[in-house]
Structure formats: C-alpha cells, structure tokens
Design a protein around this motif. Structure first.
Motif, PDB file in Angstrom:
ATOM      1  N   ASP A  49       8.701 -13.386 -31.682  1.00 23.91           N
ATOM      2  CA  ASP A  49      10.092 -13.825 -31.803  1.00 23.91           C
ATOM      3  C   ASP A  49      10.204 -15.283 -31.355  1.00 23.91           C
ATOM      4  N   LYS A  50      10.258 -16.184 -32.331  1.00 24.92           N
ATOM      5  CA  LYS A  50      10.387 -17.628 -32.079  1.00 24.92           C
ATOM      6  C   LYS A  50       9.199 -18.221 -31.323  1.00 24.92           C
ATOM      7  N   VAL A  51       8.055 -17.542 -31.393  1.00 21.49           N
ATOM      8  CA  VAL A  51       6.838 -18.061 -30.779  1.00 21.49           C
ATOM      9  C   VAL A  51       5.642 -17.623 -31.618  1.00 21.49           C
ATOM     10  N   ALA A  52       4.615 -18.467 -31.675  1.00 17.57           N
ATOM     11  CA  ALA A  52       3.412 -18.121 -32.447  1.00 17.57           C
ATOM     12  C   ALA A  52       2.186 -18.701 -31.757  1.00 17.57           C
ATOM     13  N   VAL A  53       1.057 -18.001 -31.906  1.00 16.13           N
ATOM     14  CA  VAL A  53      -0.213 -18.427 -31.320  1.00 16.13           C
ATOM     15  C   VAL A  53      -1.283 -18.398 -32.398  1.00 16.13           C
ATOM     16  N   MET A  54      -2.127 -19.427 -32.415  1.00 18.86           N
ATOM     17  CA  MET A  54      -3.293 -19.433 -33.308  1.00 18.86           C
ATOM     18  C   MET A  54      -4.505 -19.852 -32.489  1.00 18.86           C
ATOM     19  N   VAL A  55      -5.604 -19.085 -32.617  1.00 17.05           N
ATOM     20  CA  VAL A  55      -6.806 -19.349 -31.831  1.00 17.05           C
ATOM     21  C   VAL A  55      -8.026 -19.376 -32.743  1.00 17.05           C
ATOM     22  N   GLU A  56      -9.098 -19.981 -32.242  1.00 20.37           N
ATOM     23  CA  GLU A  56     -10.395 -19.922 -32.921  1.00 20.37           C
ATOM     24  C   GLU A  56     -11.445 -19.446 -31.931  1.00 20.37           C
ATOM     25  N   GLN A 109       8.954 -20.825 -19.276  1.00 15.89           N
ATOM     26  CA  GLN A 109      10.116 -19.948 -19.064  1.00 15.89           C
ATOM     27  C   GLN A 109      11.432 -20.704 -19.016  1.00 15.89           C
ATOM     28  N   SER A 110      11.413 -21.865 -18.373  1.00 17.43           N
ATOM     29  CA  SER A 110      12.657 -22.616 -18.186  1.00 17.43           C
ATOM     30  C   SER A 110      12.857 -23.706 -19.244  1.00 17.43           C
ATOM     31  N   GLN A 111      11.908 -23.838 -20.168  1.00 15.73           N
ATOM     32  CA  GLN A 111      12.008 -24.903 -21.165  1.00 15.73           C
ATOM     33  C   GLN A 111      12.782 -24.436 -22.396  1.00 15.73           C
ATOM     34  N   THR A 112      13.519 -25.363 -22.981  1.00 11.68           N
ATOM     35  CA  THR A 112      14.250 -25.074 -24.215  1.00 11.68           C
ATOM     36  C   THR A 112      13.802 -26.077 -25.284  1.00 11.68           C
ATOM     37  N   GLY A 113      14.219 -25.847 -26.508  1.00 10.46           N
ATOM     38  CA  GLY A 113      13.831 -26.745 -27.589  1.00 10.46           C
ATOM     39  C   GLY A 113      12.448 -26.395 -28.115  1.00 10.46           C
ATOM     40  N   TYR A 114      11.851 -27.365 -28.790  1.00  4.67           N
ATOM     41  CA  TYR A 114      10.535 -27.144 -29.392  1.00  4.67           C
ATOM     42  C   TYR A 114       9.447 -27.399 -28.352  1.00  4.67           C
ATOM     43  N   VAL A 115       8.559 -26.412 -28.180  1.00  2.00           N
ATOM     44  CA  VAL A 115       7.447 -26.527 -27.228  1.00  2.00           C
ATOM     45  C   VAL A 115       6.145 -26.238 -27.965  1.00  2.00           C
ATOM     46  N   LYS A 116       5.207 -27.146 -27.838  1.00  2.00           N
ATOM     47  CA  LYS A 116       3.891 -26.984 -28.464  1.00  2.00           C
ATOM     48  C   LYS A 116       2.821 -27.252 -27.420  1.00  2.00           C
ATOM     49  N   SER A 117       1.907 -26.316 -27.246  1.00  2.00           N
ATOM     50  CA  SER A 117       0.832 -26.520 -26.279  1.00  2.00           C
ATOM     51  C   SER A 117      -0.516 -26.251 -26.932  1.00  2.00           C
ATOM     52  N   VAL A 118      -1.492 -27.089 -26.596  1.00  3.10           N
ATOM     53  CA  VAL A 118      -2.838 -26.986 -27.152  1.00  3.10           C
ATOM     54  C   VAL A 118      -3.820 -26.815 -26.001  1.00  3.10           C
ATOM     55  N   LEU A 119      -4.721 -25.831 -26.123  1.00  2.00           N
ATOM     56  CA  LEU A 119      -5.735 -25.591 -25.096  1.00  2.00           C
ATOM     57  C   LEU A 119      -7.123 -25.625 -25.731  1.00  2.00           C
ATOM     58  N   ALA A 120      -8.070 -26.269 -25.036  1.00  2.10           N
ATOM     59  CA  ALA A 120      -9.461 -26.289 -25.496  1.00  2.10           C
ATOM     60  C   ALA A 120     -10.264 -25.236 -24.732  1.00  2.10           C
ATOM     61  N   THR A 164      -0.136 -22.998 -29.302  1.00  8.65           N
ATOM     62  CA  THR A 164       1.055 -22.143 -29.230  1.00  8.65           C
ATOM     63  C   THR A 164       2.280 -22.993 -29.532  1.00  8.65           C
ATOM     64  N   VAL A 165       3.179 -22.442 -30.330  1.00  8.52           N
ATOM     65  CA  VAL A 165       4.446 -23.130 -30.612  1.00  8.52           C
ATOM     66  C   VAL A 165       5.609 -22.195 -30.292  1.00  8.52           C
ATOM     67  N   GLY A 166       6.620 -22.770 -29.660  1.00  4.08           N
ATOM     68  CA  GLY A 166       7.864 -22.045 -29.401  1.00  4.08           C
ATOM     69  C   GLY A 166       9.017 -22.841 -29.974  1.00  4.08           C
ATOM     70  N   TRP A 222      15.391 -22.623 -35.711  1.00  4.50           N
ATOM     71  CA  TRP A 222      14.159 -23.049 -36.382  1.00  4.50           C
ATOM     72  C   TRP A 222      13.351 -21.819 -36.781  1.00  4.50           C
ATOM     73  N   HIS A 223      12.372 -22.038 -37.637  1.00  7.83           N
ATOM     74  CA  HIS A 223      11.554 -20.925 -38.131  1.00  7.83           C
ATOM     75  C   HIS A 223      10.064 -21.278 -38.055  1.00  7.83           C
ATOM     76  N   ILE A 224       9.234 -20.245 -37.948  1.00 15.04           N
ATOM     77  CA  ILE A 224       7.775 -20.428 -37.942  1.00 15.04           C
ATOM     78  C   ILE A 224       7.186 -19.665 -39.135  1.00 15.04           C
ATOM     79  N   GLY A 225       6.518 -20.412 -40.019  1.00 14.11           N
ATOM     80  CA  GLY A 225       5.794 -19.786 -41.123  1.00 14.11           C
ATOM     81  C   GLY A 225       4.325 -19.684 -40.769  1.00 14.11           C
ATOM     82  N   SER A 226       3.621 -18.758 -41.392  1.00 14.26           N
ATOM     83  CA  SER A 226       2.195 -18.602 -41.083  1.00 14.26           C
ATOM     84  C   SER A 226       1.441 -18.074 -42.288  1.00 14.26           C
ATOM     85  N   TYR A 227       0.136 -18.330 -42.276  1.00 21.06           N
ATOM     86  CA  TYR A 227      -0.724 -17.817 -43.357  1.00 21.06           C
ATOM     87  C   TYR A 227      -2.163 -17.748 -42.867  1.00 21.06           C
TER      88      TYR A 227
END
Length: 309
Positions: free
Chosen positions: A103-110, A144-155, A192-194, A199-204
C-alpha cells in the motif's frame, strides 16, 4: 504315543510358534521402517537438506524431528560460513530480481547466485523473499514520521546487516543458504519507494518464476512512480510503463517536451512507446492525463556501471 511321534509333534508346534513370531517381527519392522521413512520425507521437505543428512540427524536424535531440524540448521550455518569464505571469489552473475508492491510502498531487490539451476531452487527463492521483507521492514522503521515521496537505496554491505526474524542477520541467512545449496551467493542491492496518497506505483517483472505471488521474481524488474491516470486504469498504466522500462532500458527521465533523438534515445519520455509505436511515452502519458515522476530498472547480473536510473 511313541517317543519318536511325541518328538515330531513338539518340533512342529515349536516351528509354528517360531514362524508366527518371525512374521510378527517382520510386520513390526515394516511399520517402523514406514514411520521412519515418513519422518525422513517430512524433514527433507521442511528443510531442503539431503536425505543422507536428514537420516543422520534423525538417527542422532532418536527420530525427534524438531531437534534434528535445529541440528541440521546449526550444521548448515557453520558449513555455510565456511563455504561462503571458500567460494567468495567465484562469480555470481545469475539469480533473481524480487519485487513486492504494498500500500503506497514498493521494494525491489537483486540476489545473485552462480547458476540458473540454483535460482530456480525454492531455498534460494526463500532467500529473495527474506531480503525483500527485511528491506521493507528497515524502510518502514526509518520513515515512520516522513511524508511525501521517499526513496531509499541499499547496497550489499548495508543489506547484510539487516535482520531476518529474531537476531538473525541477512548475512547469516545467506550463509545458511550457501550451506544448503553449495554455490556462492550475494545480496547485491535493494531500492524502496514510498509515495503520497495521490501518487501511484507501477511495476513489472520479466522472465517471472511461476508460482510466486507474494513476491514477484524474474530476471528483469521495474518500478515506476507516477501521478494521474484515468480512474480505475492506473494498474494497467503502471504495468505498461514498467514493461516499457524493462524492454527499452531508459537511463534518464527527460522532459515532456523533449524531442526524440532516434534509436539511441536513453531518456524515457522521448522514447517511442513500446505498447504503441505511433507515439512517444510523453504523448501516451498526455492521452492518459498522467506524468511519470521517477523509475528504477534492475537487470540481474548487470554491473554497477550498467545500472539504470
């Protein structure tokens, strides 16, 4: 009755008793064998270890399946770390992209391994799920306390420190899977994107693994963040955009008014739209009353220098 006749009668009766007891012993033995075989199959199915190791564990703990499974995991963990150190230099270019949209969040990993054969193994796919949900939990704890668009990248290094369950790190889980499957593996990256409510999240996912529903898995994956779209058609729009991003591999977003520079175009918006070659992506979006704000594309095994937007 003569002594000889009496002897023959007693011998016959004794033989009957012996045969009966022997038959009963065989019957009981068969029941025990069947029960042990059922335990062996159950342990094999629940752990993924070889029949030889499962049999050894059951024998060690007098068929106590819980103790046998605990011992197998401990041995695999020790062996896994040992194997992980030995296999560290071997190339792991195969594997899977894992993708989860909530719900309004998505994760993609390799997550990488050495062969496509191991990538199809359910233990490896479980590792991809563990990485996906550990990343999601980490994202939620940090935002938890952040609003708006959040994008985080982890190596890889940061991902390996994340927890799976109580006290187990992803690094431990990788070692455990290496111990089970005997190939070098690595957790390469995650994003990860929130998004806000409107807004909407598409995926494929392309080259998907059949049977996977909770976390989609395949060789290529894309996430696309967008606004607008015709009511009730956002899911289809998001999938079409994700498909295009996987197929055409754009590197940058570009602007809605950008002119295409031909077949070598690396900006998303001026590219010829895969689902409708008569229009650019920007023209298609105008018709849908939508606009793309961000996107991420993963290709399994690509180097850091080849990574897309």
């Amino acid at each position: 009755m003569s002594l000889a006749l009496l002897f023959r009668t007693v011998t016959r009766e004794f033989a009957k008793v012996n045969i009966s007891q022997h038959a009963q012993s065989i019957h009981i033995g068969c029941e025990l064998l069947a029960a042990e075989k059922a335990l062996l199959i159950k342990l094999r199915k629940s752990t993924g270890y070889t029949f030889i190791n499962c049999k050894k564990a059951l024998e060690k703990f007098d068929n106590d399946i819980a103790q046998a499974e605990t011992w197998l995991n401990e041995q695999a963990q020790k062996e896994g770390w040992s194997k992980a150190n030995k296999l560290e230099g071997r190339k792991a270019k195969e594997g899977l992209i894992g993708l989860f949209v909530g719900d309004k969040v998505a994760v993609m990993v390799e997550v990488n391994c050495e062969t496509d054969f191991v990538a199809r193994n359910e233990n490896f796919q479980q590792l991809v799920k563990d990485v996906t949900f550990a990343t999601l939990a980490h994202h939620r704890s940090k935002t938890q306390s952040q609003t708006g668009y959040v994008k985080s990248v982890l190596a890889g290094d940061d991902l390996n420190k994340l927890s799976v369950g109580e006290g187990t790190s992803l690094a431990d889980q990788v070692a455990l899977t290496i111990g089970r499957l005997g190939e070098n593996m690595s957790v390469k990256r995650a994003v990860t994107v929130g998004v806000p409510a409107d807004w909407h999240i598409g995926s494929y996912i392309h080259g998907g693994v059949s049977g996977q529903t909770e976390v989609a898995m395949g060789r290529y994956g894309a996430l696309v963040v967008f606004q607008g779209g015709k009511e009730g058609e956002q899911d289809t729009l998001g999938r079409k955009l994700g498909q295009h991003i996987v197929g055409e591999a754009p590197l940058f977003l570009g602007n809605m008014d950008d002119l295409s520079c031909g077949e070598s175009e690396t900006r998303l918006l001026p590219q010829t739209f895969l689902a409708d070659p008569s229009r650019t992506v920007a023209q298609f979006l105008r018709g849908q009353q939508a606009r793309v704000l961000d996107f991420v594309r993963f290709q399994c095994g690509e180097s850091v220098s080849e990574e897309a937007h």
